[in-house]
Design a protein around this motif. Structure first.
Motif, PDB file in Angstrom:
ATOM      1  N   VAL A 141       0.836  -1.211   0.000  1.00  0.00           N
ATOM      2  CA  VAL A 141       0.000   0.000   0.000  1.00  0.00           C
ATOM      3  C   VAL A 141       0.865   1.254   0.000  1.00  0.00           C
ATOM      4  O   VAL A 141       0.488   2.265  -0.587  1.00  0.00           O
ATOM      5  CB  VAL A 141      -0.970   0.071   1.200  1.00  0.00           C
ATOM      6  CG1 VAL A 141      -2.210  -0.722   0.929  1.00  0.00           C
ATOM      7  CG2 VAL A 141      -0.297  -0.314   2.489  1.00  0.00           C
ATOM      8  N   TRP A 158       0.630  10.924   1.353  1.00  0.00           N
ATOM      9  CA  TRP A 158       1.452  10.298   2.377  1.00  0.00           C
ATOM     10  C   TRP A 158       2.888  10.786   2.203  1.00  0.00           C
ATOM     11  O   TRP A 158       3.358  10.925   1.098  1.00  0.00           O
ATOM     12  CB  TRP A 158       1.384   8.767   2.225  1.00  0.00           C
ATOM     13  CG  TRP A 158       2.069   8.069   3.353  1.00  0.00           C
ATOM     14  CD1 TRP A 158       3.340   7.581   3.340  1.00  0.00           C
ATOM     15  CD2 TRP A 158       1.537   7.808   4.649  1.00  0.00           C
ATOM     16  NE1 TRP A 158       3.624   7.026   4.560  1.00  0.00           N
ATOM     17  CE2 TRP A 158       2.546   7.159   5.385  1.00  0.00           C
ATOM     18  CE3 TRP A 158       0.306   8.069   5.255  1.00  0.00           C
ATOM     19  CZ2 TRP A 158       2.371   6.756   6.698  1.00  0.00           C
ATOM     20  CZ3 TRP A 158       0.129   7.672   6.563  1.00  0.00           C
ATOM     21  CH2 TRP A 158       1.157   7.017   7.275  1.00  0.00           C
ATOM     22  N   THR A 180      13.826  -2.284  10.913  1.00  0.00           N
ATOM     23  CA  THR A 180      12.870  -1.277  10.431  1.00  0.00           C
ATOM     24  C   THR A 180      11.468  -1.867  10.377  1.00  0.00           C
ATOM     25  O   THR A 180      10.497  -1.268  10.828  1.00  0.00           O
ATOM     26  CB  THR A 180      13.273  -0.799   9.017  1.00  0.00           C
ATOM     27  OG1 THR A 180      14.549  -0.189   9.093  1.00  0.00           O
ATOM     28  CG2 THR A 180      12.265   0.190   8.464  1.00  0.00           C
ATOM     29  N   LYS A 185      10.498   3.146  11.449  1.00  0.00           N
ATOM     30  CA  LYS A 185      11.569   4.135  11.260  1.00  0.00           C
ATOM     31  C   LYS A 185      10.930   5.455  10.861  1.00  0.00           C
ATOM     32  O   LYS A 185      10.136   5.501   9.922  1.00  0.00           O
ATOM     33  CB  LYS A 185      12.514   3.641  10.173  1.00  0.00           C
ATOM     34  CG  LYS A 185      13.572   4.654   9.842  1.00  0.00           C
ATOM     35  CD  LYS A 185      14.891   3.996   9.540  1.00  0.00           C
ATOM     36  CE  LYS A 185      15.952   5.062   9.448  1.00  0.00           C
ATOM     37  NZ  LYS A 185      17.194   4.544   8.921  1.00  0.00           N
TER      38      LYS A 185
END
Ligand code: HEC
Length: 230
Positions: A141, A158, A180, A185
């Protein structure tokens, strides 16, 4: 005049003592609440009894066979679980006991003080397929189906999503990617609580495949098939 000053001062001191004095002291009485809002709730506090259930026990036991989210069912710890990149290691043996929740490479991505390289389990076609599936569910996504950082969320403003094909991430040790993925992160949140440890390694294997796919050259094509590409 001075008399009223002394009386006023005395009353003020008394007020300060009465109001501020007992602060931090425990009292068995309920505090006086002018606006109780949601301070009092009909809920079960941890470890406290409840008349709601027939057995009078407030906190309920998990359903039989419940597994904590994000963790694999513990196996006995393997004898040597630090590194499996080399073929000489009994990797299949390791897979049985790789995910113990112990602070080892498989669970932290770290080898000593450094991010480790390589996979703590054998990278098989089955693992890769699992990784493709999990990646598509959890990562695509934002990161895009090919890992180019162009997932559907980028259409909704985003913030910049990392592109897996940047040299920096191609060079990044697997252990750092594991971290991560587990802990997040900057603007990316962690998925440690949602994705089991083995699935995280499966996703990393698939990310490596995506990166490799984008960096293919004509030399990767078997010589006898090169002509058909021209
Ligand atoms: C909600 C969006 C979103 C999802 C879902 C998401 N990421 Fe990210 N990811 C980001 C963003 C944003 C960044 C850049 C973070 C930053 O600012 O460094 C990033 C960065 C990364 C990086 C690079 C970290 C670095 O050191 O620069 C890796 C590796 C990564 N993501 C892996 C994954 C994996 C694997 C998944 C699926 C389990 C995933 N991400 C799911 C948004 C997402």
């Amino acid at each position: 005049m001075a008399k009223y000053f002394y009386i006023g001062f005395f009353v003020l001191c008394l007020l300060v003592i009465v109001i501020a004095g007992p602060q931090g002291k425990h009292s068995p009485n309920r505090p006086i609440q002018v606006f109780p809002d949601m301070v009092m709730q009909p809920k079960v506090k941890p470890q406290s009894p409840s008349g709601f259930f027939a057995d009078g026990v407030g906190p309920r036991r998990p359903v039989e066979g419940t597994v904590p989210l994000g963790y694999d069912i513990p196996h006995p710890a393997p004898v040597n679980n630090t590194r499996v990149a080399g073929a000489e290691h009994p990797a299949v043996e390791l897979e049985k006991g790789a995910f113990t929740g112990a602070p080892d490479y498989a669970n932290t991505g770290k080898m000593g003080d450094h991010w480790g390289k390589g996979f703590p389990i054998p990278v098989t076609a089955e693992l890769m397929e699992r990784g493709r599936e999990r990646f598509t569910i959890y990562c695509a996504v934002c990161h895009g189906a090919n890992g180019g950082g162009n997932g559907v969320t980028t259409k909704y403003n985003w913030p910049t999503v990392a592109n897996y094909h940047d040299q920096r991430i191609v060079d990044m040790p697997e252990g750092e990617i594991f971290n991560t993925l587990t802990n997040g992160k900057n603007t990316m949140m962690g998925y440690g609580a949602n994705i089991a440890v083995r699935d995280r390694w499966a996703i990393i294997a698939y990310i490596r495949a995506l990166q490799r796919a984008q960096r293919g050259t004509i030399n990767d094509v078997p010589p006898e098939q090169r002509a058909s590409l021209k």
